[in-house]
Design an enzyme around this catalytic site. Structure first.
Site, PDB file in Angstrom:
ATOM      1  CG  HIS A   6      36.669  45.012  34.563  1.00  0.00           C
ATOM      2  ND1 HIS A   6      37.590  45.680  34.860  1.00  0.00           N
ATOM      3  CD2 HIS A   6      36.317  45.533  33.260  1.00  0.00           C
ATOM      4  CE1 HIS A   6      37.934  46.563  33.811  1.00  0.00           C
ATOM      5  NE2 HIS A   6      37.220  46.390  32.832  1.00  0.00           N
ATOM      6  CG  HIS A   8      35.044  45.048  28.688  1.00  0.00           C
ATOM      7  ND1 HIS A   8      34.318  46.137  28.856  1.00  0.00           N
ATOM      8  CD2 HIS A   8      36.330  45.243  29.429  1.00  0.00           C
ATOM      9  CE1 HIS A   8      35.319  46.860  29.694  1.00  0.00           C
ATOM     10  NE2 HIS A   8      36.392  46.225  30.116  1.00  0.00           N
ATOM     11  NE  ARG A  71      35.750  45.516  20.392  1.00  0.00           N
ATOM     12  CZ  ARG A  71      36.948  46.116  19.806  1.00  0.00           C
ATOM     13  NH1 ARG A  71      38.133  45.970  20.322  1.00  0.00           N
ATOM     14  NH2 ARG A  71      36.751  47.064  18.891  1.00  0.00           N
ATOM     15  CB  ALA A  72      37.035  48.981  27.463  1.00  0.00           C
ATOM     16  CG  HIS A 178      37.159  50.743  31.448  1.00  0.00           C
ATOM     17  ND1 HIS A 178      38.207  50.760  30.286  1.00  0.00           N
ATOM     18  CD2 HIS A 178      37.350  49.603  31.690  1.00  0.00           C
ATOM     19  CE1 HIS A 178      38.595  49.540  30.003  1.00  0.00           C
ATOM     20  NE2 HIS A 178      38.074  49.165  30.865  1.00  0.00           N
ATOM     21  CE1 TYR A 194      41.994  50.247  27.533  1.00  0.00           C
ATOM     22  CE2 TYR A 194      41.557  48.340  28.942  1.00  0.00           C
ATOM     23  CZ  TYR A 194      41.251  49.197  27.598  1.00  0.00           C
ATOM     24  OH  TYR A 194      40.176  48.669  26.718  1.00  0.00           O
ATOM     25  CG  HIS A 223      42.605  47.970  34.337  1.00  0.00           C
ATOM     26  ND1 HIS A 223      42.420  49.256  33.952  1.00  0.00           N
ATOM     27  CD2 HIS A 223      42.105  47.247  33.488  1.00  0.00           C
ATOM     28  CE1 HIS A 223      41.419  48.970  33.201  1.00  0.00           C
ATOM     29  NE2 HIS A 223      41.472  47.858  32.605  1.00  0.00           N
ATOM     30  CD  GLU A 284      40.009  44.796  31.194  1.00  0.00           C
ATOM     31  OE1 GLU A 284      41.069  44.746  31.657  1.00  0.00           O
ATOM     32  OE2 GLU A 284      39.753  46.054  30.731  1.00  0.00           O
TER      33      GLU A 284
HETATM   34 ZN   LIG Z   1      37.937  46.865  31.003  1.00  0.00          ZN
END
Ligand SMILES: [Zn+2]
Length: 339
Positions: A6, A8, A71-72, A178, A194, A223, A284
């Site tokens: 995970h 980004h 990028r989330a 996500h 999130y 997460h 992340e």
């Molecule tokens: Zn993420």
């Protein structure tokens, strides 16, 4: 081999964000015909964006490869319409493809889907296919709430999502559930939205027979699974009250958790509650939480450290968490490694 499932591209060259700003500004002009255009980003600019960030952290922290996606927060599916989201997603995914082509040892791609509120998820299939077939991506990020914090779409177990799931099964790609930016002022993005999204998705999965319909469909809940491991007893009890099968039987062949939990007791709990077969190492990085924990002197998101420090998990289980489970959850990764 240690895989971070995970990551980004939070450090992309500024032209990407500038393109997005222009795109959003043009939404105000009804006479403007939207066009994808180009970014004008060089390979050297991509290298520079990674060398001092993700690549440096991989080296420092001892991870070998990152499963890498746009990028989330930036996905922001709530902005504009389907075309807005398609052009933006294509650019973001092409950037990931370029990163993976420049650093095939360090990154493997996962795509952003061009979702848009109220638009059937099946419309994302062409971009998913392009990313998997042309760019060799191994998964996708699926936003359960393209409205950005107002939850207007049906739950993930609804037939609304089924055409996309059929394609995911056919292509053998999992989705990380996500969410993206929150435009609801009640929900902080990374701090509330999130974690809500993760928890909400898990509870949705409990209530329906999605995995009877799709026995090989796989989701990663990031997460650390939101509030789920901490409240595992509640979810087991709710399933029992609802006359649902035990969670192990109901979900654990299809639902996986990552280790983006930013303190030792949290990781300890995750590894105590969730079977090692269902956990994937992840951080992340770069950017969800950027700072150094003054209590430890290490970055909050240096999650490999927490796993390393646990001495009551067997070596075999740690290997599953660091690597083995990736082959199982991402069959295209396993095939890539074989090649
Ligand atoms: Zn993420």
């Amino acid at each position: 081999m240690i895989i971070d499932c995970h990551g980004h591209y939070t450090t992309a060259p500024k032209q990407l964000e500038e393109w997005r700003k222009r795109q959003i500004a043009e939404l105000e002009n009804p006479r403007h015909a939207p066009s994808k255009g180009s970014l004008g980003i060089t390979d050297d600019e991509i290298r520079a964006s990674l060398e001092g960030a993700q690549l440096k952290l991989q080296r420092e922290r001892g991870t070998d490869l990152t499963i890498f996606s746009p990028r989330a927060m930036g996905m922001s599916h709530h902005i504009g319409n389907e075309t807005t989201s398609r052009h933006w997603s294509e650019h973001c995914n092409e950037m990931i493809h370029r990163v993976c082509a420049l650093y095939p040892e360090n990154f493997v791609g996962v795509c952003q889907l061009p979702q848009s509120p109220g638009v059937p998820p099946k419309n994302c299939i062409p971009e998913l296919e392009r990313c998997v077939k042309e760019f060799a991506f191994i998964g996708c990020n699926l936003n359960p709430d393209p409205s950005g914090g107002y939850w207007k779409e049906p739950p993930l177990t609804d037939k609304w999502w089924y055409p996309l799931y059929e394609k995911m099964v056919e292509l053998e790609v999992p989705a990380m559930v996500h969410v993206s930016a929150s435009c609801n002022p009640c929900f902080h993005g990374t701090g509330a939205h999130y974690i809500n999204g993760d928890t909400t998705a898990f509870m949705q999965f409990i209530t329906a027979d999605l995995f009877k319909d799709f026995p090989t469909l796989k989701f990663i809940i990031p997460h650390g699974g939101g509030a789920v491991p901490y409240h595992w007893g509640r979810y087991r009890g709710l399933a029992q009250d609802m006359k649902r099968p035990p969670l192990k039987e109901l979900l654990m062949s299809n639902v996986f958790f990552d280790t983006c939990v930013y303190h030792q007791p949290g990781i300890d709990l995750l590894l105590k509650v969730i079977p090692a077969d269902n956990i994937l190492c992840a951080s992340e990085m770069v950017g969800a939480v950027k700072g150094v924990d003054p209590e430890t002197g290490f970055n909050y998101d240096d999650t490999k450290r927490y796993i390393d420090r646990i001495d009551w998990v067997s070596r075999a289980d740690k290997e599953k968490i660091f690597h083995g489970n990736v082959d199982k959850v991402y069959p295209r990764f396993a095939k890539r490694t074989k090649r």
